[in-house]
Design a protein around this motif. Structure first.
Motif, PDB file in Angstrom:
ATOM      1  N   SER A 134       0.831  -1.208   0.000  1.00 34.43           N
ATOM      2  CA  SER A 134       0.000   0.000   0.000  1.00 34.43           C
ATOM      3  C   SER A 134       0.863   1.255   0.000  1.00 34.43           C
ATOM      4  CB  SER A 134      -0.921   0.008   1.223  1.00 34.43           C
ATOM      5  OG  SER A 134      -1.682  -1.170   1.292  1.00 34.43           O
ATOM      6  N   CYS A 135       1.903   1.252   0.819  1.00 31.31           N
ATOM      7  CA  CYS A 135       2.800   2.408   0.889  1.00 31.31           C
ATOM      8  C   CYS A 135       3.596   2.569  -0.400  1.00 31.31           C
ATOM      9  CB  CYS A 135       3.753   2.266   2.075  1.00 31.31           C
ATOM     10  SG  CYS A 135       2.961   2.374   3.692  1.00 31.31           S
ATOM     11  N   ALA A 136       4.043   1.446  -0.975  1.00 30.28           N
ATOM     12  CA  ALA A 136       4.841   1.498  -2.204  1.00 30.28           C
ATOM     13  C   ALA A 136       4.016   2.027  -3.375  1.00 30.28           C
ATOM     14  CB  ALA A 136       5.397   0.112  -2.534  1.00 30.28           C
ATOM     15  N   VAL A 137       2.761   1.592  -3.476  1.00 27.23           N
ATOM     16  CA  VAL A 137       1.876   2.093  -4.539  1.00 27.23           C
ATOM     17  C   VAL A 137       1.690   3.597  -4.394  1.00 27.23           C
ATOM     18  CG1 VAL A 137      -0.484   2.075  -5.426  1.00 27.23           C
ATOM     19  CG2 VAL A 137       0.634  -0.066  -4.866  1.00 27.23           C
ATOM     20  N   THR A 138       1.442   4.050  -3.179  1.00 31.46           N
ATOM     21  CA  THR A 138       1.197   5.470  -2.937  1.00 31.46           C
ATOM     22  C   THR A 138       2.417   6.308  -3.275  1.00 31.46           C
ATOM     23  OG1 THR A 138      -0.337   4.900  -1.150  1.00 31.46           O
ATOM     24  CG2 THR A 138       0.495   7.156  -1.197  1.00 31.46           C
ATOM     25  N   ALA A 139       3.590   5.900  -2.796  1.00 31.70           N
ATOM     26  CA  ALA A 139       4.816   6.663  -3.043  1.00 31.70           C
ATOM     27  C   ALA A 139       5.165   6.682  -4.529  1.00 31.70           C
ATOM     28  CB  ALA A 139       5.965   6.077  -2.231  1.00 31.70           C
ATOM     29  N   SER A 140       5.058   5.532  -5.191  1.00 32.71           N
ATOM     30  CA  SER A 140       5.433   5.440  -6.605  1.00 32.71           C
ATOM     31  C   SER A 140       4.500   6.260  -7.495  1.00 32.71           C
ATOM     32  CB  SER A 140       5.422   3.975  -7.060  1.00 32.71           C
ATOM     33  OG  SER A 140       6.333   3.213  -6.315  1.00 32.71           O
ATOM     34  N   SER A 141       3.202   6.177  -7.232  1.00 34.29           N
ATOM     35  CA  SER A 141       2.248   6.903  -8.080  1.00 34.29           C
ATOM     36  C   SER A 141       2.307   8.408  -7.843  1.00 34.29           C
ATOM     37  CB  SER A 141       0.830   6.381  -7.853  1.00 34.29           C
ATOM     38  OG  SER A 141       0.408   6.591  -6.527  1.00 34.29           O
ATOM     39  N   SER A 142       2.834   8.832  -6.704  1.00 34.50           N
ATOM     40  CA  SER A 142       2.918  10.268  -6.420  1.00 34.50           C
ATOM     41  C   SER A 142       3.881  10.978  -7.364  1.00 34.50           C
ATOM     42  CB  SER A 142       3.352  10.502  -4.971  1.00 34.50           C
ATOM     43  OG  SER A 142       4.688  10.092  -4.778  1.00 34.50           O
ATOM     44  N   THR A 143       4.785  10.217  -8.005  1.00 30.95           N
ATOM     45  CA  THR A 143       5.716  10.840  -8.946  1.00 30.95           C
ATOM     46  C   THR A 143       5.014  11.365 -10.194  1.00 30.95           C
ATOM     47  OG1 THR A 143       6.199   8.689  -9.966  1.00 30.95           O
ATOM     48  CG2 THR A 143       7.628   9.384  -8.166  1.00 30.95           C
ATOM     49  N   ARG A 392      11.842  -2.153  -0.616  1.00 34.92           N
ATOM     50  CA  ARG A 392      11.822  -3.487  -1.230  1.00 34.92           C
ATOM     51  C   ARG A 392      10.519  -3.710  -1.985  1.00 34.92           C
ATOM     52  NH1 ARG A 392      13.947  -6.024   3.020  1.00 34.92           N
ATOM     53  NH2 ARG A 392      11.909  -6.545   3.883  1.00 34.92           N
ATOM     54  N   ALA A 393       9.404  -3.295  -1.380  1.00 37.25           N
ATOM     55  CA  ALA A 393       8.100  -3.458  -2.026  1.00 37.25           C
ATOM     56  C   ALA A 393       7.969  -2.576  -3.260  1.00 37.25           C
ATOM     57  CB  ALA A 393       6.986  -3.134  -1.032  1.00 37.25           C
ATOM     58  N   GLY A 394       8.744  -1.489  -3.303  1.00 39.28           N
ATOM     59  CA  GLY A 394       8.639  -0.554  -4.422  1.00 39.28           C
ATOM     60  C   GLY A 394       9.479  -0.912  -5.635  1.00 39.28           C
ATOM     61  N   LEU A 395      10.266  -1.979  -5.552  1.00 39.36           N
ATOM     62  CA  LEU A 395      11.144  -2.341  -6.667  1.00 39.36           C
ATOM     63  C   LEU A 395      10.404  -2.590  -7.988  1.00 39.36           C
ATOM     64  CD1 LEU A 395      13.868  -4.606  -4.993  1.00 39.36           C
ATOM     65  CD2 LEU A 395      14.171  -2.339  -6.024  1.00 39.36           C
ATOM     66  N   PRO A 396       9.276  -3.337  -8.002  1.00 39.95           N
ATOM     67  CA  PRO A 396       8.562  -3.521  -9.283  1.00 39.95           C
ATOM     68  C   PRO A 396       8.089  -2.192  -9.878  1.00 39.95           C
ATOM     69  CG  PRO A 396       7.788  -5.075  -7.627  1.00 39.95           C
ATOM     70  CD  PRO A 396       8.638  -4.100  -6.910  1.00 39.95           C
ATOM     71  N   PHE A 397       7.655  -1.265  -9.027  1.00 36.66           N
ATOM     72  CA  PHE A 397       7.192   0.039  -9.510  1.00 36.66           C
ATOM     73  C   PHE A 397       8.373   0.859 -10.025  1.00 36.66           C
ATOM     74  CE2 PHE A 397       4.335  -1.434  -6.170  1.00 36.66           C
ATOM     75  CZ  PHE A 397       3.124  -1.399  -6.835  1.00 36.66           C
ATOM     76  N   LEU A 398       9.523   0.718  -9.372  1.00 34.10           N
ATOM     77  CA  LEU A 398      10.730   1.408  -9.844  1.00 34.10           C
ATOM     78  C   LEU A 398      11.126   0.915 -11.226  1.00 34.10           C
ATOM     79  CD1 LEU A 398      13.137   3.283  -9.356  1.00 34.10           C
ATOM     80  CD2 LEU A 398      14.282   1.389  -8.164  1.00 34.10           C
ATOM     81  N   LEU A 399      11.022  -0.391 -11.467  1.00 30.67           N
ATOM     82  CA  LEU A 399      11.357  -0.945 -12.780  1.00 30.67           C
ATOM     83  C   LEU A 399      10.443  -0.396 -13.869  1.00 30.67           C
ATOM     84  CD1 LEU A 399      12.081  -4.680 -11.832  1.00 30.67           C
ATOM     85  CD2 LEU A 399      13.745  -2.902 -12.458  1.00 30.67           C
ATOM     86  N   ILE A 400       9.152  -0.251 -13.546  1.00 32.73           N
ATOM     87  CA  ILE A 400       8.208   0.342 -14.512  1.00 32.73           C
ATOM     88  C   ILE A 400       8.588   1.789 -14.804  1.00 32.73           C
ATOM     89  CG2 ILE A 400       5.813   1.105 -14.829  1.00 32.73           C
ATOM     90  CD1 ILE A 400       6.207  -1.875 -15.272  1.00 32.73           C
ATOM     91  N   SER A 401       8.956   2.545 -13.755  1.00 31.70           N
ATOM     92  CA  SER A 401       9.362   3.941 -13.936  1.00 31.70           C
ATOM     93  C   SER A 401      10.596   4.029 -14.829  1.00 31.70           C
ATOM     94  CB  SER A 401       9.647   4.587 -12.573  1.00 31.70           C
ATOM     95  OG  SER A 401       8.491   4.598 -11.763  1.00 31.70           O
ATOM     96  N   LEU A 402      11.537   3.108 -14.641  1.00 35.81           N
ATOM     97  CA  LEU A 402      12.749   3.114 -15.461  1.00 35.81           C
ATOM     98  C   LEU A 402      12.433   2.751 -16.910  1.00 35.81           C
ATOM     99  CD1 LEU A 402      15.255   1.397 -13.007  1.00 35.81           C
ATOM    100  CD2 LEU A 402      15.184   3.809 -13.662  1.00 35.81           C
ATOM    101  N   LEU A 403      11.466   1.853 -17.109  1.00 40.22           N
ATOM    102  CA  LEU A 403      11.046   1.504 -18.466  1.00 40.22           C
ATOM    103  C   LEU A 403      10.438   2.718 -19.171  1.00 40.22           C
ATOM    104  CD1 LEU A 403      10.462  -0.493 -20.754  1.00 40.22           C
ATOM    105  CD2 LEU A 403       8.359  -1.139 -19.568  1.00 40.22           C
ATOM    106  N   VAL A 404       9.585   3.455 -18.455  1.00 42.70           N
ATOM    107  CA  VAL A 404       8.983   4.665 -19.036  1.00 42.70           C
ATOM    108  C   VAL A 404      10.072   5.696 -19.325  1.00 42.70           C
ATOM    109  CG1 VAL A 404       7.422   6.608 -18.594  1.00 42.70           C
ATOM    110  CG2 VAL A 404       6.731   4.270 -17.990  1.00 42.70           C
ATOM    111  N   LEU A 405      11.036   5.828 -18.425  1.00 44.83           N
ATOM    112  CA  LEU A 405      12.158   6.746 -18.654  1.00 44.83           C
ATOM    113  C   LEU A 405      12.903   6.367 -19.925  1.00 44.83           C
ATOM    114  CD1 LEU A 405      14.174   8.957 -17.837  1.00 44.83           C
ATOM    115  CD2 LEU A 405      15.335   7.262 -16.409  1.00 44.83           C
ATOM    116  N   PHE A 406      13.121   5.069 -20.129  1.00 49.96           N
ATOM    117  CA  PHE A 406      13.797   4.595 -21.343  1.00 49.96           C
ATOM    118  C   PHE A 406      13.013   5.003 -22.593  1.00 49.96           C
ATOM    119  CE2 PHE A 406      14.304   1.398 -24.672  1.00 49.96           C
ATOM    120  CZ  PHE A 406      15.688   1.341 -24.803  1.00 49.96           C
ATOM    121  N   LEU A 407      11.693   4.832 -22.547  1.00 45.19           N
ATOM    122  CA  LEU A 407      10.851   5.179 -23.702  1.00 45.19           C
ATOM    123  C   LEU A 407      10.866   6.690 -23.958  1.00 45.19           C
ATOM    124  CD1 LEU A 407       7.791   2.839 -23.039  1.00 45.19           C
ATOM    125  CD2 LEU A 407       9.562   2.563 -24.793  1.00 45.19           C
ATOM    126  N   VAL A 408      10.756   7.476 -22.896  1.00 46.43           N
ATOM    127  CA  VAL A 408      10.765   8.936 -23.037  1.00 46.43           C
ATOM    128  C   VAL A 408      12.114   9.396 -23.595  1.00 46.43           C
ATOM    129  CG1 VAL A 408      10.737  11.105 -21.744  1.00 46.43           C
ATOM    130  CG2 VAL A 408       9.040   9.362 -21.257  1.00 46.43           C
TER     131      VAL A 408
END
Length: 424
Positions: A134-143, A392-408
């Motif tokens: 729950s915390c990882a989803v909230t922190a990651s989506s806040s970006t 640790r829980a935020g690692l999958p969300f971090l990988l998605i963010s890095l993928l979007v960064l790669f595309l951008v």
């Protein structure tokens, strides 16, 4: 002498001095030992904040705070829940969706984490979601807040280089949506794997009612964005229009904003603006010293000495920014590095609008990476869990963010299609 500047700056950060004062004190020490007149300090600070477009910042901050006090967070969450709650992991999806909508109002990641997290983290935990998830989803989506317009970092980027605020706002739309959809995708995958709960599908009437309740909040983003694109407002005028709109909606439509609350909201907004302007002023002084010492040229020559291949230059800059973003606050890093690196990427043919988006996406990723990921700290304090668990829980969300960064980074049209459509 430049070595002294960086040593003092790093030492001050290590002992916990706020970054604005670390910039100011390290610059002060440099000037003392360089026998330069101290009158340079107020001159360069004032030059840094004496920019008309910066007047948009207090307006957007005040408008966001007024809307927050008007009960907007709950309405946005209810609307997203009505649409997504019946899907597996629906509360997590609603969390991301609410951040996408809320980001178009607040313009900052920290406000998003605090406002939405205070509601969603306890609600998700109560429904049976793991607390760290729950915390990882909230922190990651806040970006999403600094990417989807209006965006305070983009206003700063425009101020530093003379780029169009309107173009930058529009350029952030597709990357913001792309990141939001990506975060929703990984949220759903994890939720399905862990068999997180889903709610009963709401009726069409209930869905329409929740949309109506959130409609006026959503329209604030429409007012700002299309007002600027259509040439009705300058960014500064749009921020003032947003304040008026927020007051009218809060007082007469939602009726949760009281006249007695307004002085406190103005004071809080003034404090936030003042702290930001101090940061801008000291960062401008710090950047001036770097220019005097020819650090930008050294960085540019160093990068171009390694390679002049555009793709490799962008790759190296991404590595640098991800590292810096993990240790330094977004706007401070933007103020110091954006003008320096912009010259390098323009030399190899990168569009400045695209690079501004690359820079913002890079640095907001740092908000969710230790050791200085401020959104992680806010979410962990709300959820009362350790930074290690949420990281640790935020690692999958971090990988998605890095993928979007790669595309951008490597697909320019993601950032440039809409500005080209509306402005060229």
């Amino acid at each position: 002498m430049i070595l002294l500047l960086f040593i003092v700056f790093i030492l001050l950060l290590l002992i916990g001095v706020p970054i604005a004062f670390a910039l100011g004190l390290s610059s002060f020490v440099y000037l003392i030992f360089s026998d330069l007149p101290l009158i340079v300090i107020p001159q360069k600070m004032y030059a840094g904040i004496d920019v008309f477009v910066l007047l948009a910042i207090p307006g957007f901050i005040l408008a966001g705070n007024l809307m927050n006090a008007s009960g907007i967070t709950g309405r946005i969450i209810n609307f997203c829940n009505a649409i997504l709650g019946h899907v597996r992991g629906g509360l997590g999806l609603a969390n991301v969706g609410a951040s996408m909508l809320f980001g178009g109002i607040s313009g900052t990641a920290i406000a998003d984490t605090a406002s939405i997290g205070a509601v969603m983290i306890p609600a998700m935990e109560k429904e049976g979601y793991d607390k760290e998830f729950s915390c990882a989803v909230t922190a990651s989506s806040s970006t999403l807040g600094p990417i989807i317009p209006p965006s305070l970092p983009m206003i700063i980027a425009a101020t530093l280089t003379g780029l169009s605020v309107g173009k930058l706002f529009v350029a952030g739309i597709i990357p913001g949506i792309l990141l939001g959809v990506g975060l929703m995708g990984i949220t759903y995958v994890i939720s399905a794997k862990r068999n997180y709960p889903k709610k009963k599908r709401v009726s069409t009437i209930q869905m329409a009612k929740s949309f109506y309740q959130a409609f006026w909040a959503i329209m604030m983003t429409v007012l700002i964005l299309f007002g600027i694109i259509g040439g009705v407002f300058t960014p500064t005028e749009a921020s003032i229009a947003a304040v008026v709109y927020a007051m009218v909606i809060g007082l007469f439509v939602y009726r949760e904003l009281k006249l007695t609350m307004i002085p406190r909201i103005i004071l809080e907004s003034a404090k936030t603006t003042a702290s930001l302007m101090v940061l801008v002023g000291f960062a401008n002084l710090f950047a001036w010293i770097m220019t005097v010492e020819e650090i930008p040229q050294m960085i540019a020559n160093g990068l171009l000495g390694i390679t002049e291949n555009k793709f490799m230059i962008l790759f190296l800059i991404n590595l640098l920014l991800l590292f810096v973003g993990a240790f330094m606050e977004t706007i401070a890093a933007l103020l110091i590095l954006f003008p320096v690196l912009l010259g390098v990427v323009m030399h190899v043919g990168v569009d400045p609008i695209q690079f501004a988006i690359i820079m913002v996406v890079n640095l907001v990723i740092g908000l969710t990476t230790p050791p200085v990921g401020i959104c992680l700290f806010v979410a962990s304090s709300i959820g009362k869990i350790s930074l290690e668990k949420i990281s640790r829980a935020g690692l999958p969300f971090l990988l998605i963010s890095l993928l979007v960064l790669f595309l951008v980074t490597y697909v320019p049209e993601i950032s440039l299609y809409l500005p080209g459509l509306f402005y060229d």
